[in-house]
Enzyme design. Structure first.
Site, PDB file in Angstrom:
ATOM      1  N   ASN A   1       0.884  -1.170   0.000  1.00 54.09           N
ATOM      2  CA  ASN A   1       0.000   0.000   0.000  1.00 54.09           C
ATOM      3  C   ASN A   1       0.922   1.220   0.000  1.00 54.09           C
ATOM      4  O   ASN A   1       1.471   1.595   1.035  1.00 54.09           O
ATOM      5  CB  ASN A   1      -0.875  -0.064   1.263  1.00 54.09           C
ATOM      6  CG  ASN A   1      -1.848   1.090   1.339  1.00 54.09           C
ATOM      7  OD1 ASN A   1      -1.803   2.016   0.526  1.00 54.09           O
ATOM      8  ND2 ASN A   1      -2.728   1.035   2.322  1.00 54.09           N
TER       9      ASN A   1
ATOM     10  N   ARG B   1      -2.638  -2.076  -3.453  1.00 54.67           N
ATOM     11  CA  ARG B   1      -3.819  -1.247  -3.269  1.00 54.67           C
ATOM     12  C   ARG B   1      -3.687  -0.066  -4.224  1.00 54.67           C
ATOM     13  O   ARG B   1      -2.686   0.653  -4.201  1.00 54.67           O
ATOM     14  CB  ARG B   1      -3.874  -0.733  -1.836  1.00 54.67           C
ATOM     15  CG  ARG B   1      -5.017   0.217  -1.640  1.00 54.67           C
ATOM     16  CD  ARG B   1      -4.962   0.915  -0.313  1.00 54.67           C
ATOM     17  NE  ARG B   1      -6.092   1.829  -0.216  1.00 54.67           N
ATOM     18  CZ  ARG B   1      -6.101   2.903   0.545  1.00 54.67           C
ATOM     19  NH1 ARG B   1      -5.048   3.219   1.275  1.00 54.67           N
ATOM     20  NH2 ARG B   1      -7.164   3.671   0.573  1.00 54.67           N
TER      21      ARG B   1
ATOM     22  N   HIS C   1     -12.505   3.643  -0.036  1.00 49.12           N
ATOM     23  CA  HIS C   1     -12.493   2.634   1.049  1.00 49.12           C
ATOM     24  C   HIS C   1     -13.255   1.367   0.639  1.00 49.12           C
ATOM     25  O   HIS C   1     -13.778   0.649   1.496  1.00 49.12           O
ATOM     26  CB  HIS C   1     -13.160   3.163   2.340  1.00 49.12           C
ATOM     27  CG  HIS C   1     -12.505   4.363   2.946  1.00 49.12           C
ATOM     28  ND1 HIS C   1     -13.215   5.370   3.578  1.00 49.12           N
ATOM     29  CD2 HIS C   1     -11.210   4.720   3.036  1.00 49.12           C
ATOM     30  CE1 HIS C   1     -12.388   6.295   4.022  1.00 49.12           C
ATOM     31  NE2 HIS C   1     -11.165   5.930   3.711  1.00 49.12           N
TER      32      HIS C   1
ATOM     33  N   ARG D   1     -10.194  16.202   7.163  1.00 52.60           N
ATOM     34  CA  ARG D   1     -10.985  16.600   5.986  1.00 52.60           C
ATOM     35  C   ARG D   1     -12.368  17.057   6.422  1.00 52.60           C
ATOM     36  O   ARG D   1     -12.963  16.468   7.326  1.00 52.60           O
ATOM     37  CB  ARG D   1     -11.102  15.422   5.014  1.00 52.60           C
ATOM     38  CG  ARG D   1      -9.797  15.108   4.317  1.00 52.60           C
ATOM     39  CD  ARG D   1      -9.897  13.858   3.477  1.00 52.60           C
ATOM     40  NE  ARG D   1      -9.142  12.774   4.058  1.00 52.60           N
ATOM     41  CZ  ARG D   1      -9.247  11.502   3.695  1.00 52.60           C
ATOM     42  NH1 ARG D   1     -10.087  11.148   2.743  1.00 52.60           N
ATOM     43  NH2 ARG D   1      -8.520  10.560   4.279  1.00 52.60           N
TER      44      ARG D   1
ATOM     45  N   GLU E   1      -8.117  -4.779   5.303  1.00 52.03           N
ATOM     46  CA  GLU E   1      -7.984  -4.483   3.868  1.00 52.03           C
ATOM     47  C   GLU E   1      -6.872  -5.310   3.231  1.00 52.03           C
ATOM     48  O   GLU E   1      -7.004  -5.763   2.099  1.00 52.03           O
ATOM     49  CB  GLU E   1      -7.733  -2.989   3.673  1.00 52.03           C
ATOM     50  CG  GLU E   1      -8.965  -2.177   4.029  1.00 52.03           C
ATOM     51  CD  GLU E   1      -8.689  -0.691   4.166  1.00 52.03           C
ATOM     52  OE1 GLU E   1      -8.872   0.024   3.184  1.00 52.03           O
ATOM     53  OE2 GLU E   1      -8.304  -0.248   5.263  1.00 52.03           O
TER      54      GLU E   1
END
Ligand code: AMP
Length: 395
Positions: free
Chosen positions: A7, A90, A179, A238, A381
């Site tokens: 990743n 990823r 996601h 964010r 993940e």
């Protein structure tokens, strides 16, 4: 079969090596601050934990360091680079091109590069990780698992923005969703838990990034992050949803330029902007001490999530379960309690004792007679990427 999962971020590289199909983790780790003189390297196996600081100038140097450790006589877990059969990457943005996991070819790399304009912080780093892995593990199959893929089932009525059509047809401006690997993994676990594929589930991924998905019969039908990962819920740094005209006001009346506004909304807003902290643990601690900004920020965060629960229960026309996952969703009993408060209209009724139990397994925390299940499901993940990569190569 050994499967390495990578990743790659703009200045980081997370890795995990699995033995499949047993799903055993042989080693895991991260390199942070790539490009700096004091980059941090962390490497962990069941026998060893290494943490060091050194100059790591780029991803290539980073992955070489990982490979050196993987092959090391003392701390290593493999004998030859060829022992790694698959490298699963990823990749954040697959645009409209990729609705599934894909073996990486020249054409796939071109498309990932093209999509960099839609994910400038992520896709170039993901591509760099792919190029470096191809050089270091030339015998391994390289596979891309896209964050956006799970959301390709979202219908046009939900993914299209109400701006002139050409912005969709010519410029591909639409909701993509993010996601996806996590939402897919936990929704499948929830379906297993419920024992029925025909189900109406809302998955709530609350980590540094936060998002929610309406999942009908195993498919994503709506999602809170849109064209980029900044809308929807309030996140660590964010903003989540804001009125777009604030951007014009910031530019025209307050003298901000577009780069500053981008930084403001992505890196200085959310919980950080509201409280001065972005780690939820600090915010909870300060709230417990009476810090009013922190108390309000936690309430605002939960309020936004409740609004999305209402919206998604409506589009699903019913609700079998809500699922909490990721760092905050799995660990913060405080946030789960705040979110589930006064949602009995939706059959959501939290059992406080079950919510307070510190368990790391898939579990239900609703009252026994509640209509809607409240599930806590640890996301994974990396394992999902490993499983998808193996399935692709074997079939
Ligand atoms: P993730 O991006 O999934 O790694 O999640 C990171 C977020 O999880 C951070 O905001 C952490 O503060 C939060 N987190 C991790 N552990 C806890 C905990 N025990 N209680 C509350 N928040 C936590």
């Amino acid at each position: 079969m050994q499967v390495l999962i990578l990743n790659s971020g703009s200045s980081s590289l997370k890795f995990q090596l699995f033995s499949m199909p047993e799903e055993t983790i042989l080693c895991s780790g991260i390199i942070e601050r790539i490009g700096a003189n004091d980059a941090i390297f962390k490497y962990k196996t069941d026998k060893t934990t290494i943490e060091s600081e050194s100059q790591i100038l780029n991803h290539k140097a980073g992955l070489k360091l990982v490979a050196q450790h993987l092959l090391d006589e003392i701390v290593g877990v493999i004998k030859l680079p060829e022992d790694i059969a698959i490298v699963g990457h990823r990749v954040v943005h697959g645009g409209i091109h990729f609705s599934d996991t894909t073996e990486i070819t020249k054409d796939v790399k071109e498309k990932i590069k093209e999509l960099s304009s839609l994910a400038p912080l992520h896709n170039p780093a993901n591509l760099e990780g792919i190029l470096v892995a191809e050089a270091i593990f030339p015998k391994a199959k390289q596979v891309a698992v896209f964050d956006t893929a799970f959301h390709q089932s979202i219908p046009e009525v939900a993914y299209k923005y109400a701006i002139p059509n050409e912005f969709l047809t010519k410029h591909h401006i639409r909701l993509y969703g993010f996601h996806g690997t996590s939402h897919k993994y936990v929704s499948e676990k929830a379906i297993e838990f419920l024992g029925k594929k025909e189900s109406k589930i809302i998955t709530i991924h609350l980590g540094n990034g936060c998002s929610m998905t309406a999942v009908k019969n195993g498919k994503s039908i709506d999602h809170s992050l849109g064209f980029s990962p900044v809308g929807g819920l309030i996140m660590g740094t964010r903003s989540g949803d804001i009125d777009p005209s604030i951007i014009f006001h910031l530019k025209d009346k307050l003298g901000y330029n577009l780069k500053d506004i981008n930084t403001l909304l992505n890196k200085q807003s959310g919980m950080l902007g509201l409280t001065g902290y972005n780690d939820l643990r600090d915010i909870q601690t300060m709230a417990a001490k009476g810090n009013e900004d922190c108390i309000l920020a936690l309430q605002m965060n939960a309020y936004r999530i409740k609004k999305y629960i209402g919206a998604y229960a409506a589009v699903l026309n019913g609700l079998d379960a809500i699922v909490f996952t990721a760092g905050i969703g799995e660990n913060s009993k405080y946030m789960r309690e705040l979110i589930c408060e006064d949602l009995d209209f939706f059959g959501i009724d939290l059992d406080i004792d079950k919510n307070n139990a510190d368990l790391r397994t898939v579990r239900a925390i609703n009252k026994d007679n509640a209509k809607t299940k409240i599930l806590v499901i640890p996301t994974n993940e990396e394992l999902e990427i490993a499983k998808q990569s193996v399935n692709l190569i074997k079939n």
